[in-house]
Design a protein around this motif. Structure first.
Motif, mmCIF file in Angstrom:
data_model
loop_
_atom_site.group_PDB
_atom_site.id
_atom_site.type_symbol
_atom_site.label_atom_id
_atom_site.label_comp_id
_atom_site.label_asym_id
_atom_site.label_seq_id
_atom_site.Cartn_x
_atom_site.Cartn_y
_atom_site.Cartn_z
ATOM 1 N N UNK A 101 -7.743 -5.482 7.425
ATOM 2 C CA UNK A 101 -7.534 -5.634 5.993
ATOM 3 C C UNK A 101 -7.952 -4.361 5.269
ATOM 4 N N UNK A 102 -6.964 -3.653 4.720
ATOM 5 C CA UNK A 102 -7.247 -2.441 3.946
ATOM 6 C C UNK A 102 -7.045 -2.680 2.456
ATOM 7 N N UNK A 103 -6.942 -3.951 2.076
ATOM 8 C CA UNK A 103 -6.828 -4.277 0.667
ATOM 9 C C UNK A 103 -5.403 -4.282 0.131
ATOM 10 N N UNK A 104 -4.429 -4.036 1.009
ATOM 11 C CA UNK A 104 -3.033 -3.965 0.592
ATOM 12 C C UNK A 104 -2.255 -5.069 1.280
ATOM 13 N N UNK A 105 -1.403 -5.756 0.510
ATOM 14 C CA UNK A 105 -0.531 -6.762 1.092
ATOM 15 C C UNK A 105 0.746 -6.100 1.586
ATOM 16 N N UNK A 106 1.030 -6.286 2.859
ATOM 17 C CA UNK A 106 2.234 -5.744 3.448
ATOM 18 C C UNK A 106 3.186 -6.874 3.812
ATOM 19 N N UNK A 107 4.446 -6.694 3.505
ATOM 20 C CA UNK A 107 5.467 -7.681 3.857
ATOM 21 C C UNK A 107 6.313 -7.214 5.036
ATOM 22 N N UNK A 108 6.123 -5.970 5.448
ATOM 23 C CA UNK A 108 6.911 -5.454 6.558
ATOM 24 C C UNK A 108 6.240 -5.815 7.877
ATOM 25 N N UNK A 109 7.027 -6.304 8.806
ATOM 26 C CA UNK A 109 6.454 -6.749 10.066
ATOM 27 C C UNK A 109 5.812 -5.609 10.846
#
Length: 125
Positions: A101-109
């Protein structure tokens, strides 16, 4: 290394519910952002939901918002996806994924480093 194993998939009628579980091993998932993705035949793997390391914040794909709920239990090293009001278009193999968890939400697999083997969800009309 984090090993992930999904369970809870199955066949359900439209309008029904299922609860998917993702059991982690190898190391604690505390500190990892966890996600659920799905892939239907002939389609690319798509983002469904994600939850931060503490469970305090979540994000959902528009197609499941209001119907699906992601949660986690760090003490049990597990993540869950509660799916309600299921539709035939929800039919897919569902995958659990993890990344630090780097604090960013990622939607890319491709942003996720660890994956389970998937569990099939089939919704009949």
């Amino acid at each position: 290394q984090v090993q992930l194993v999904e369970s809870g998939g199955g066949l359900v009628q439209a309008g029904g519910s299922l609860r998917l579980s993702c059991a982690a091993s190898g190391r604690t998932i505390n500190g990892y952002r966890m996600g659920w993705f799905r892939q239907a035949p002939g389609n690319e793997r798509e983002f469904v939901a994600a939850i931060n390391w503490s469970g305090g914040t979540t994000v959902y794909a528009d197609s499941v918002k209001g119907r699906f709920t992601i949660s986690r239990d760090n003490a049990k090293n597990a993540v869950y996806l509660e799916m309600n009001s299921l539709k035939p278009e929800d039919t897919a193999v569902y995958y659990c994924a993890a990344r630090l968890d780097d604090g960013i939400y990622y939607r890319q697999s491709y942003r996720y480093n660890y994956w389970g083997q998937g569990t099939q969800v089939t919704v009949s009309s």
